[in-house]
Write a protein that holds these residues in place. Structure first.
Motif, PDB file in Angstrom:
ATOM      1  N   VAL A  93       8.768   3.859  60.300  1.00 15.37           N
ATOM      2  CA  VAL A  93       8.261   4.319  59.432  1.00 15.37           C
ATOM      3  C   VAL A  93       7.374   4.123  58.966  1.00 15.37           C
ATOM      4  CG1 VAL A  93       8.322   6.077  57.932  1.00 15.37           C
ATOM      5  CG2 VAL A  93      10.466   5.706  59.093  1.00 15.37           C
ATOM      6  N   VAL A  94       6.254   4.272  58.513  1.00 16.31           N
ATOM      7  CA  VAL A  94       5.515   3.744  57.809  1.00 16.31           C
ATOM      8  C   VAL A  94       4.972   4.828  55.919  1.00 16.31           C
ATOM      9  CG1 VAL A  94       2.619   4.123  57.421  1.00 16.31           C
ATOM     10  CG2 VAL A  94       3.576   4.377  59.504  1.00 16.31           C
ATOM     11  N   PHE A  95       5.431   3.275  55.086  1.00 15.08           N
ATOM     12  CA  PHE A  95       5.466   3.538  53.746  1.00 15.08           C
ATOM     13  C   PHE A  95       4.123   3.017  52.944  1.00 15.08           C
ATOM     14  CE2 PHE A  95       9.512   2.652  55.833  1.00 15.08           C
ATOM     15  CZ  PHE A  95      10.469   3.880  54.730  1.00 15.08           C
ATOM     16  N   ILE A  96       3.706   4.171  52.655  1.00 17.75           N
ATOM     17  CA  ILE A  96       2.443   3.609  51.888  1.00 17.75           C
ATOM     18  C   ILE A  96       3.035   3.777  50.137  1.00 17.75           C
ATOM     19  CG2 ILE A  96      -0.400   4.289  50.946  1.00 17.75           C
ATOM     20  CD1 ILE A  96       0.304   6.236  53.615  1.00 17.75           C
ATOM     21  N   HIS A 139       8.868   7.845  41.800  1.00 24.11           N
ATOM     22  CA  HIS A 139       9.680   6.842  40.850  1.00 24.11           C
ATOM     23  C   HIS A 139       9.356   6.306  39.713  1.00 24.11           C
ATOM     24  CE1 HIS A 139      11.771   5.789  44.500  1.00 24.11           C
ATOM     25  NE2 HIS A 139      10.908   6.328  45.707  1.00 24.11           N
ATOM     26  N   THR A 140      10.406   6.821  38.460  1.00 26.44           N
ATOM     27  CA  THR A 140       9.745   6.004  37.537  1.00 26.44           C
ATOM     28  C   THR A 140      10.665   5.074  37.129  1.00 26.44           C
ATOM     29  OG1 THR A 140      11.738   7.314  36.488  1.00 26.44           O
ATOM     30  CG2 THR A 140      10.154   8.290  36.384  1.00 26.44           C
ATOM     31  N   THR A 187       4.631   5.118  43.299  1.00 26.17           N
ATOM     32  CA  THR A 187       4.506   6.351  44.487  1.00 26.17           C
ATOM     33  C   THR A 187       4.521   6.249  45.761  1.00 26.17           C
ATOM     34  OG1 THR A 187       3.977   7.971  42.778  1.00 26.17           O
ATOM     35  CG2 THR A 187       3.478   9.069  45.179  1.00 26.17           C
ATOM     36  N   ARG A 188       5.501   6.413  46.503  1.00 28.34           N
ATOM     37  CA  ARG A 188       6.136   6.002  48.023  1.00 28.34           C
ATOM     38  C   ARG A 188       5.542   7.359  48.626  1.00 28.34           C
ATOM     39  NH1 ARG A 188      10.474   2.971  50.521  1.00 28.34           N
ATOM     40  NH2 ARG A 188      11.534   4.694  50.552  1.00 28.34           N
TER      41      ARG A 188
END
Length: 285
Positions: free
Chosen positions: A148-151, A194-195, A259-260
């Motif tokens: 899976v690609v994560f940015i 995400h925070t 942010t992903r």
């Protein structure tokens, strides 16, 4: 036998009264000889009867042995037939097992081919993203985990502190991401916001959950405005519960505010691809 002896005695008495002593003695000798012959015949008869009884006993014993041998022979024939049947079934089952094993190996090969093709597409996405986004910005990370690609984009590039309104820089970065997503219509893009763990409450938002969700939907709307098919987009808020590092310093909290964008194949289409491979396999293609 008794009658015969009585008759002989009577005859002797009568003869004794009618014949001479010489004749009497001759008759007496003859009677004795007759008696001896009778005794001998009686002994032979008893011996024959004994031999006959023994012979009959042997015959009965042999009949029993013959019956037992027939039963044993029938049992051996049945066992042989059962063994032949079991051997035949065993050979058939072994052949079926081997055929099933061959089919399983072929299915595994087909699945591996499908996964390899998916991985090839994933690699192409990573290459496109790295080319579009570039690697000079340390606040943007592109990697692959389990196909899976994560940015991952740092919070400061997309939003101002405590805000869920995207910045001008965000439009530039997301424009490059949109270009890659648009080139892969069979993939989905899930936006995760995400925070950090610092409490947030600013009406109308109640807490970090609200903030993370609003930021995710804000990014989704930007991507949609860049002509990304909304059916490919997913918005997800994760609040502060999936940190990268401990929220013990300002620097670490900044790392956790991110942010992903997860680019992954559509699950249903991926399984359709696998099912297609299975169908081809069953048809012998």
């Amino acid at each position: 036998m008794k009658k015969l002896m009585l008759l002989s005695v009577c005859s002797m008495v009568l003869l004794a009264s009618c014949v001479s002593k010489k004749d009497y003695l001759a008759l007496e000798a003859q009677q004795k000889e007759t008696q001896d012959l009778l005794n001998t015949a009686t002994v032979k008869l008893n011996s024959c009867l004994s031999d006959a009884a023994a012979a009959n006993a042997r015959v009965e014993a042999m009949k029993e042995q013959l019956a037992d041998m027939r039963k044993s022979n029938e049992a051996l024939i049945k066992n042989s037939q059962d063994l032949t049947e079991l051997t035949s079934k065993g050979a058939t089952n072994l052949e079926k097992s081997l055929e099933s094993l061959r089919e399983s190996n072929l299915k595994i090969t087909r699945l591996q081919d499908a996964l390899t093709r998916k991985d090839s597409v994933t690699l192409a996405i990573v290459t496109s993203l790295k080319k579009e986004v570039g690697m000079s910005d340390s606040d943007i990370e592109i990697n692959v985990e389990k196909g899976v690609v994560f940015i991952s984009i740092a919070d400061k590039l997309l939003f101002k502190s405590g805000s869920y309104t995207v910045t001008e820089r965000a439009n530039e970065i997301l424009g490059k991401v949109a270009k890659v997503i648009n080139s892969k219509p069979d993939f989905e893009a899930m936006v995760e916001s995400h925070t950090d763990n610092k409490s947030y409450s600013k009406p109308p938002l109640l807490d970090n959950w609200d903030l993370s969700v609003k930021r995710a939907t804000a990014v989704v709307r930007v991507l949609e405005s860049l002509n990304v098919n909304p059916q490919q987009l997913i918005a997800a808020g994760r609040s502060s519960y999936v940190p990268l590092v401990d929220n013990d310093t300002a620097e670490n909290r900044a790392k956790n505010r991110r942010t992903r964008i997860v680019v992954l194949p559509k699950i249903d289409q991926f399984y359709e691809m696998v099912e297609s491979e299975m169908k081809n396999l069953s048809e012998g293609n």
